[in-house]
Design a protein around this motif. Structure first.
Motif, mmCIF file in Angstrom:
data_model
loop_
_atom_site.group_PDB
_atom_site.id
_atom_site.type_symbol
_atom_site.label_atom_id
_atom_site.label_comp_id
_atom_site.label_asym_id
_atom_site.label_seq_id
_atom_site.Cartn_x
_atom_site.Cartn_y
_atom_site.Cartn_z
ATOM 1 N N ARG A 63 0.801 -1.228 0.000
ATOM 2 C CA ARG A 63 0.000 0.000 0.000
ATOM 3 C C ARG A 63 0.834 1.279 0.000
ATOM 4 O O ARG A 63 0.415 2.279 -0.575
ATOM 5 C CB ARG A 63 -0.898 0.004 1.246
ATOM 6 C CG ARG A 63 -1.897 -1.133 1.286
ATOM 7 C CD ARG A 63 -2.886 -1.026 0.152
ATOM 8 N NE ARG A 63 -4.019 -1.937 0.328
ATOM 9 C CZ ARG A 63 -5.133 -1.860 -0.374
ATOM 10 N NH1 ARG A 63 -5.274 -0.930 -1.293
ATOM 11 N NH2 ARG A 63 -6.110 -2.724 -0.179
ATOM 12 N N HIS A 64 1.983 1.264 0.659
ATOM 13 C CA HIS A 64 2.788 2.484 0.727
ATOM 14 C C HIS A 64 3.736 2.544 -0.467
ATOM 15 O O HIS A 64 4.339 1.528 -0.832
ATOM 16 C CB HIS A 64 3.584 2.528 2.034
ATOM 17 C CG HIS A 64 4.077 3.901 2.378
ATOM 18 N ND1 HIS A 64 5.151 4.492 1.745
ATOM 19 C CD2 HIS A 64 3.622 4.807 3.285
ATOM 20 C CE1 HIS A 64 5.354 5.697 2.248
ATOM 21 N NE2 HIS A 64 4.437 5.923 3.182
ATOM 22 N N PRO A 65 3.877 3.709 -1.108
ATOM 23 C CA PRO A 65 4.800 3.809 -2.245
ATOM 24 C C PRO A 65 6.227 3.364 -1.912
ATOM 25 O O PRO A 65 6.938 2.853 -2.786
ATOM 26 C CB PRO A 65 4.754 5.299 -2.607
ATOM 27 C CG PRO A 65 3.416 5.756 -2.142
ATOM 28 C CD PRO A 65 3.128 4.958 -0.897
ATOM 29 N N CYS B 128 9.163 10.269 -3.706
ATOM 30 C CA CYS B 128 7.968 9.517 -4.115
ATOM 31 C C CYS B 128 7.442 10.007 -5.458
ATOM 32 O O CYS B 128 7.182 11.210 -5.641
ATOM 33 C CB CYS B 128 6.881 9.654 -3.052
ATOM 34 S SG CYS B 128 5.368 8.735 -3.426
ATOM 35 N N ALA B 129 7.252 9.087 -6.387
ATOM 36 C CA ALA B 129 6.744 9.440 -7.718
ATOM 37 C C ALA B 129 5.257 9.791 -7.691
ATOM 38 O O ALA B 129 4.736 10.334 -8.673
ATOM 39 C CB ALA B 129 6.982 8.278 -8.682
ATOM 40 N N VAL C 66 -1.287 1.815 7.160
ATOM 41 C CA VAL C 66 -0.397 2.576 6.289
ATOM 42 C C VAL C 66 -0.370 4.047 6.683
ATOM 43 O O VAL C 66 -1.401 4.626 6.999
ATOM 44 C CB VAL C 66 -0.852 2.466 4.813
ATOM 45 C CG1 VAL C 66 0.159 3.128 3.885
ATOM 46 C CG2 VAL C 66 -1.053 1.012 4.408
ATOM 47 N N ALA C 67 0.820 4.633 6.638
ATOM 48 C CA ALA C 67 0.971 6.077 6.852
ATOM 49 C C ALA C 67 1.178 6.738 5.498
ATOM 50 O O ALA C 67 2.298 7.002 5.065
ATOM 51 C CB ALA C 67 2.159 6.364 7.780
ATOM 52 N N CYS C 68 0.067 6.968 4.794
ATOM 53 C CA CYS C 68 0.123 7.555 3.463
ATOM 54 C C CYS C 68 -1.206 8.239 3.154
ATOM 55 O O CYS C 68 -2.266 7.670 3.414
ATOM 56 C CB CYS C 68 0.422 6.479 2.412
ATOM 57 S SG CYS C 68 0.588 7.096 0.727
ATOM 58 N N HIS C 69 -1.130 9.453 2.597
ATOM 59 C CA HIS C 69 -2.357 10.155 2.230
ATOM 60 C C HIS C 69 -3.029 9.523 1.012
ATOM 61 O O HIS C 69 -4.252 9.600 0.862
ATOM 62 C CB HIS C 69 -2.045 11.628 1.919
ATOM 63 C CG HIS C 69 -1.610 12.423 3.094
ATOM 64 N ND1 HIS C 69 -2.337 12.489 4.266
ATOM 65 C CD2 HIS C 69 -0.503 13.200 3.308
ATOM 66 C CE1 HIS C 69 -1.728 13.275 5.132
ATOM 67 N NE2 HIS C 69 -0.605 13.711 4.576
ATOM 68 N N HIS C 70 -2.228 8.893 0.153
ATOM 69 C CA HIS C 70 -2.753 8.352 -1.086
ATOM 70 C C HIS C 70 -2.230 6.926 -1.281
ATOM 71 O O HIS C 70 -1.362 6.680 -2.145
ATOM 72 C CB HIS C 70 -2.355 9.244 -2.280
ATOM 73 C CG HIS C 70 -2.719 10.668 -2.082
ATOM 74 N ND1 HIS C 70 -4.006 11.150 -2.229
ATOM 75 C CD2 HIS C 70 -1.958 11.741 -1.703
ATOM 76 C CE1 HIS C 70 -4.035 12.437 -1.970
ATOM 77 N NE2 HIS C 70 -2.800 12.837 -1.660
ATOM 78 N N PRO C 71 -2.710 5.987 -0.470
ATOM 79 C CA PRO C 71 -2.188 4.622 -0.524
ATOM 80 C C PRO C 71 -2.470 3.968 -1.880
ATOM 81 O O PRO C 71 -3.434 4.294 -2.569
ATOM 82 C CB PRO C 71 -2.928 3.912 0.603
ATOM 83 C CG PRO C 71 -4.154 4.733 0.850
ATOM 84 C CD PRO C 71 -3.768 6.149 0.536
#
Length: 326
Positions: free
Chosen positions: A249-251, A294-295, A316-321
């Protein structure tokens, strides 16, 4: 595996370097159940080893360790005296360090060092019994000539034998939890596979929990049950191993997986690499620390720090998983 063996909540590890504070671990929470195998993965400098050393209480000044909770088997590790810690180390938690050549004492033989661990936790055992047990441990870790190994110093042994000897020493007091910090570093791929297979077999036979620390997700694939991906001192993804490999899930996790050679895909001329370098831990960028590399980063990624949240079967620590949404 319902009994929590190790519980960590909001762990911070800081180092004073000149006039700056380097935050090696920043708010990590982690739990390990009895008999569970957990992997911690990330690039160098992500906080993996600092986490392990904090659990062992081996970080000294100029480092500081603080946490809301750091309990092992119900015991608060942060309040133990030096003698109480010595009782936990070895019999409760044991550690296999990255470099056995420097971790093993150069002025004592392998046999003397294993016997010392046995005597520390079982003082009533005779010298003969302790040496006999040390030999059995070396046989258990797969050494064909244990008598020679008992008599040898670390510099007289190959890297693979040194690593097996260190594992034998770590097992000498029958720990409930083994922390293996990059146990396959500097070993060729054949020996790496042997060491991972050995750890898996020993964990199964002893019912022992294991934390395996590595920078290579491929090492974790057939060994762990759950994986914590760390970046810049923080956990950015936590998932069971199947979910992590099938639907990362995380880039950053996706990038780590992309940098591993796959046998089921055509060999590419150039192995994909993550662009840029990890951030300076004394001057972290605002927002997500992975955003500069991050791309898929968007404007909010560069401003707001994402917190861990459930996404599918991962946290996940991501705004846009990323992923397929399941």
């Amino acid at each position: 595996m319902t009994d929590t063996l190790l519980e960590i909540e909001d762990l911070h590890v800081d180092f004073q370097v000149d006039r700056a504070i380097v935050r090696a671990v920043d708010g990590l929470s982690l739990s390990v159940a009895a008999g569970e195998r957990v992997g911690i993965v990330g690039e160098s400098g992500s906080g993996k080893s600092a986490t392990a050393l904090s659990v062992m209480r081996l970080i000294e000044k100029p480092g500081t360790v603080r946490a809301k909770v750091m309990r092992f088997h119900g015991t608060d590790l942060l309040t133990l005296s030096r003698r109480q810690l010595d009782d936990v180390r070895g019999a409760g938690i044991a550690m296999v360090f990255q470099d056995p050549l420097t971790a093993l004492d150069p002025v004592f033989t392998v046999g003397q060092q294993i016997v010392e661990v046995i005597h520390r936790h079982q003082p009533d055992v005779t010298k003969t019994e302790a040496r006999s047990r040390a030999k059995r441990l070396l046989v258990e870790v797969g050494l064909p000539d244990p008598d020679r190994c008992l008599r040898s110093y670390a510099h007289q042994l190959s890297g693979g034998i040194r690593q097996r000897s260190m594992i034998a020493s770590a097992l000498a007091a029958d720990p409930l939890l083994l922390i293996a910090d990059e146990p396959t570093t500097a070993l060729d791929v054949t020996v790496q596979a042997q060491i991972i297979d050995l750890l898996a077999r020993l964990a199964d036979e002893r019912g022992m929990a294991v934390i395996l620390i590595t920078h290579d997700l491929g090492v974790l694939a057939g060994f762990t049950q759950r994986v914590v991906v760390m970046y810049a001192g923080r956990a950015v993804e936590v998932a069971d191993v199947q979910s992590l490999f099938r639907n990362p899930r995380h880039p950053y996790t996706v990038a780590l997986l992309g940098s591993v050679t796959r046998l089921d895909r055509p060999l590419e001329r150039d192995l994909p690499a993550i662009p840029g370098a990890p951030p300076n831990l004394a001057r972290l960028p605002p927002g997500c620390p992975f955003a500069p590399r991050c791309a898929y980063a968007q404007d909010d990624c560069r401003v707001d720090r994402p917190e861990l949240r459930p996404v599918g079967r991962s946290v996940v620590a991501c705004h846009h998983p990323m992923g397929d949404g399941s």
